[in-house]
Design a protein around this motif. Structure first.
Motif, PDB file in Angstrom:
ATOM      1  N   HIS A 204      49.073  31.875  38.402  1.00 22.58           N
ATOM      2  CA  HIS A 204      48.856  30.731  37.498  1.00 22.58           C
ATOM      3  C   HIS A 204      47.517  30.053  37.783  1.00 22.58           C
ATOM      4  O   HIS A 204      46.843  29.584  36.843  1.00 22.58           O
ATOM      5  CB  HIS A 204      50.003  29.733  37.641  1.00 22.58           C
ATOM      6  N   PHE A 205      47.120  29.987  39.046  1.00 21.52           N
ATOM      7  CA  PHE A 205      45.821  29.405  39.392  1.00 21.52           C
ATOM      8  C   PHE A 205      44.699  30.158  38.676  1.00 21.52           C
ATOM      9  O   PHE A 205      43.779  29.539  38.117  1.00 21.52           O
ATOM     10  CB  PHE A 205      45.635  29.474  40.912  1.00 21.52           C
ATOM     11  N   TRP A 206      44.768  31.494  38.680  1.00 17.30           N
ATOM     12  CA  TRP A 206      43.713  32.274  38.039  1.00 17.30           C
ATOM     13  C   TRP A 206      43.851  32.305  36.523  1.00 17.30           C
ATOM     14  O   TRP A 206      42.863  32.527  35.819  1.00 17.30           O
ATOM     15  CB  TRP A 206      43.659  33.678  38.639  1.00 17.30           C
ATOM     16  N   MET A 207      45.022  32.025  35.989  1.00 22.67           N
ATOM     17  CA  MET A 207      45.145  31.876  34.543  1.00 22.67           C
ATOM     18  C   MET A 207      44.354  30.669  34.052  1.00 22.67           C
ATOM     19  O   MET A 207      43.872  30.647  32.919  1.00 22.67           O
ATOM     20  CB  MET A 207      46.621  31.732  34.139  1.00 22.67           C
ATOM     21  N   ALA A 208      44.208  29.679  34.922  1.00 22.89           N
ATOM     22  CA  ALA A 208      43.469  28.467  34.554  1.00 22.89           C
ATOM     23  C   ALA A 208      41.977  28.588  34.801  1.00 22.89           C
ATOM     24  O   ALA A 208      41.220  27.644  34.538  1.00 22.89           O
ATOM     25  CB  ALA A 208      44.034  27.273  35.325  1.00 22.89           C
ATOM     26  N   ASP A 209      41.530  29.722  35.291  1.00 22.82           N
ATOM     27  CA  ASP A 209      40.120  29.922  35.621  1.00 22.82           C
ATOM     28  C   ASP A 209      39.293  30.160  34.354  1.00 22.82           C
ATOM     29  O   ASP A 209      39.757  30.775  33.397  1.00 22.82           O
ATOM     30  CB  ASP A 209      39.990  31.127  36.559  1.00 22.82           C
ATOM     31  N   THR A 210      38.071  29.708  34.367  1.00 24.06           N
ATOM     32  CA  THR A 210      37.186  29.882  33.201  1.00 24.06           C
ATOM     33  C   THR A 210      35.995  30.790  33.501  1.00 24.06           C
ATOM     34  O   THR A 210      35.115  30.948  32.657  1.00 24.06           O
ATOM     35  CB  THR A 210      36.656  28.514  32.720  1.00 24.06           C
ATOM     36  N   SER A 211      35.962  31.397  34.676  1.00 24.16           N
ATOM     37  CA  SER A 211      34.816  32.227  35.053  1.00 24.16           C
ATOM     38  C   SER A 211      34.953  33.628  34.453  1.00 24.16           C
ATOM     39  O   SER A 211      36.032  34.033  34.010  1.00 24.16           O
ATOM     40  CB  SER A 211      34.707  32.330  36.572  1.00 24.16           C
ATOM     41  N   PRO A 212      33.872  34.418  34.452  1.00 27.95           N
ATOM     42  CA  PRO A 212      33.930  35.780  33.904  1.00 27.95           C
ATOM     43  C   PRO A 212      34.855  36.714  34.689  1.00 27.95           C
ATOM     44  O   PRO A 212      35.232  37.766  34.176  1.00 27.95           O
ATOM     45  CB  PRO A 212      32.477  36.260  34.012  1.00 27.95           C
ATOM     46  N   THR A 213      35.203  36.346  35.909  1.00 22.66           N
ATOM     47  CA  THR A 213      36.052  37.225  36.718  1.00 22.66           C
ATOM     48  C   THR A 213      37.549  36.961  36.504  1.00 22.66           C
ATOM     49  O   THR A 213      38.380  37.592  37.154  1.00 22.66           O
ATOM     50  CB  THR A 213      35.743  37.046  38.213  1.00 22.66           C
ATOM     51  N   ARG A 214      37.875  36.065  35.596  1.00 20.55           N
ATOM     52  CA  ARG A 214      39.266  35.640  35.418  1.00 20.55           C
ATOM     53  C   ARG A 214      40.226  36.817  35.225  1.00 20.55           C
ATOM     54  O   ARG A 214      41.228  36.949  35.933  1.00 20.55           O
ATOM     55  CB  ARG A 214      39.359  34.696  34.220  1.00 20.55           C
ATOM     56  N   MET A 215      39.946  37.687  34.257  1.00 24.94           N
ATOM     57  CA  MET A 215      40.882  38.760  33.956  1.00 24.94           C
ATOM     58  C   MET A 215      40.949  39.782  35.093  1.00 24.94           C
ATOM     59  O   MET A 215      42.016  40.312  35.412  1.00 24.94           O
ATOM     60  CB  MET A 215      40.501  39.442  32.654  1.00 24.94           C
ATOM     61  N   THR A 216      39.817  40.054  35.731  1.00 24.80           N
ATOM     62  CA  THR A 216      39.822  40.965  36.865  1.00 24.80           C
ATOM     63  C   THR A 216      40.710  40.427  37.980  1.00 24.80           C
ATOM     64  O   THR A 216      41.478  41.169  38.609  1.00 24.80           O
ATOM     65  CB  THR A 216      38.394  41.172  37.393  1.00 24.80           C
ATOM     66  N   ARG A 217      40.613  39.133  38.244  1.00 30.28           N
ATOM     67  CA  ARG A 217      41.437  38.539  39.289  1.00 30.28           C
ATOM     68  C   ARG A 217      42.921  38.591  38.929  1.00 30.28           C
ATOM     69  O   ARG A 217      43.772  38.839  39.783  1.00 30.28           O
ATOM     70  CB  ARG A 217      41.017  37.087  39.563  1.00 30.28           C
ATOM     71  N   LEU A 218      43.255  38.363  37.656  1.00 36.94           N
ATOM     72  CA  LEU A 218      44.660  38.429  37.248  1.00 36.94           C
ATOM     73  C   LEU A 218      45.229  39.827  37.454  1.00 36.94           C
ATOM     74  O   LEU A 218      46.346  39.998  37.965  1.00 36.94           O
ATOM     75  CB  LEU A 218      44.807  38.005  35.780  1.00 36.94           C
ATOM     76  N   LEU A 219      44.464  40.848  37.063  1.00 35.39           N
ATOM     77  CA  LEU A 219      44.915  42.224  37.276  1.00 35.39           C
ATOM     78  C   LEU A 219      45.059  42.530  38.763  1.00 35.39           C
ATOM     79  O   LEU A 219      46.018  43.184  39.190  1.00 35.39           O
ATOM     80  CB  LEU A 219      43.932  43.198  36.626  1.00 35.39           C
ATOM     81  N   GLY A 220      44.106  42.054  39.556  1.00 34.26           N
ATOM     82  CA  GLY A 220      44.168  42.285  40.995  1.00 34.26           C
ATOM     83  C   GLY A 220      45.335  41.575  41.654  1.00 34.26           C
ATOM     84  O   GLY A 220      45.998  42.141  42.533  1.00 34.26           O
TER      85      GLY A 220
END
Length: 406
Positions: A246-262
């Protein structure tokens, strides 16, 4: 060349799989190139049945919600609930609607209790597990169930002043579950509650509760059982990982989706490693979750996302105790997937006479020599062909020539 390739292929069965490996791995993973096709799941069922009966595997884990999976495990190990209830409530991603998954659950229950009226001894019983997080494509679950279950387990067995918070504090910080499961948050970070002050405080409490669980391990196992303690550990892992997701769902950086998958695959890996601690595991998921090379995907405007899969992470920890068989298919005509081009891996295997094979990937790579197969292009978004560049990283390939509509 055709003769050499034929020599790499054997009838699908446990003996053929084990002949590819130096010894029985602690975790044997079988991938699939697409979801929702019962033919592929039926191949899994028969292969896993043989591996259970001939090689002593005692846990079957699939790419489904790890918390919901506890409902299935209770049914197959102790008969809690009914088969209909289990299929409705024990799976995520729509997998409970699969007739082949239903047959797997029915067989596991029968395996555990067909020996006599009381069933097999507990240490011989076959367990079921989901190893995915409580996640769907459109949303992630609230951490409420995992956090409150962990807190409740500890509150009943340790002094109250050792707990980092009360149940009432958790309830207040969690708020309404709808805020956590907001479907728009997957596309719009501003809709996510994952970086609110309450969410940040919950992450601290989840960490402290999980640390307390580990600190009190001898007492807790003696007071309950190793199985109950294992379940509490699952709740702790899930709570922490969900709050991180959920923390990374709220992220606005370009790495957001990569972090969610990771984060998702890291959650899968942690669950698989925990299962492997208690005995040999058979696991089933999409090929990309098990490969040793980096996984890639294009989605939602991102031309190429890269992350380390659960299999890559598990392999780094277990080394030769991890093995991966990728499943490949020839045709899936109801989805527009017709006869594969002859210069692809699938096309070469499609020319073999029988319908199903276990293929020695290392020998296949040797037989191909310098001839590098072309990547197959899928006309259907839900099907991912084998990447020939990964061939050397497979322990084997299960090939199914034709997949009819389920």
């Amino acid at each position: 060349m055709a003769t050499d390739i034929k020599d790499t292929a054997h009838a699908v069965g446990a003996a053929a799989v084990m002949s590819l490996l130096p010894a029985r791995p602690q975790l044997l993973a079988l991938g699939e190139p697409t979801h929702g096709e019962d033919t592929l799941v039926e191949v899994r069922n028969e292969l896993f049945r043989q591996l259970v009966e001939q090689e002593g595997y005692r846990t079957i884990a699939i790419e489904s919600d790890c918390v919901r999976g506890l409902v299935v495990d209770d049914y197959v190990t102790s008969g809690t609930g009914t088969l209909d209830e289990v299929m409705e409530h024990g799976f995520s991603h729509g997998f409970g609607a699969s007739a082949a998954n239903r047959e797997l659950v029915r067989w596991m229950r029968d395996y555990n209790f067909r020996a006599d009226n009381d069933g097999r001894p507990a240490f011989e019983r076959l367990h079921f597990a989901g190893f995915d997080g409580p996640l769907e494509i459109t949303h992630a679950a609230s951490p409420r169930q995992a956090l409150t279950a962990l807190h409740g387990y500890l509150a009943a067995r340790v002094d109250a002043d050792m707990l980092p918070c009360t149940a009432e504090t958790l309830d207040r910080l969690l708020g309404a579950d709808d805020a956590w499961t907001e479907p728009d948050a997957m596309m719009d970070p501003a809709k996510s509650t994952g970086r609110s002050a309450e969410a940040r405080e919950l992450r601290l409490h989840a960490d402290d509760l999980t640390a307390l669980l580990e600190e009190q391990t001898p007492h807790l196992i003696a007071a309950t059982s190793r199985a109950e303690w294992d379940r509490a550990r699952l709740y702790g892992r899930t709570a922490i990982a969900l709050l991180r997701y959920h923390f990374w769902m709220a992220d606005t950086s370009p790495t957001r989706m990569t972090r969610l998958l990771g984060v998702r695959d890291s959650m899968m890996a942690d669950n698989l490693l925990a299962l492997a601690e208690r005995g040999p595991v058979l696991a089933f998921a999409q090929n990309s979750h098990f490969q040793r090379d980096k996984s890639t995907m294009s989605m939602w405007g991102h031309p190429r996302l890269e992350w380390w899969s659960a299999g890559a992470l598990v392999s780094a920890h277990l080394d030769e105790q991890y093995a991966f068989l990728a499943t490949a298919l020839g045709t899936m005509r109801h989805q527009g997937v017709d006869t594969p081009p002859p210069d692809t891996v699938e096309g070469l295997l499609y020319m073999l006479p029988e319908d199903r094979y276990v293929v020695d990937a290392a020998r296949l790579a040797t037989a191909l020599g310098d001839t590098r197969p072309a990547p197959r292009v899928s006309p259907y978004y839900g099907y991912a062909p084998l990447d020939p560049a990964h061939l050397a990283q497979y322990d084997g390939i299960v090939f199914v020539k034709d997949v009819p509509q389920s």
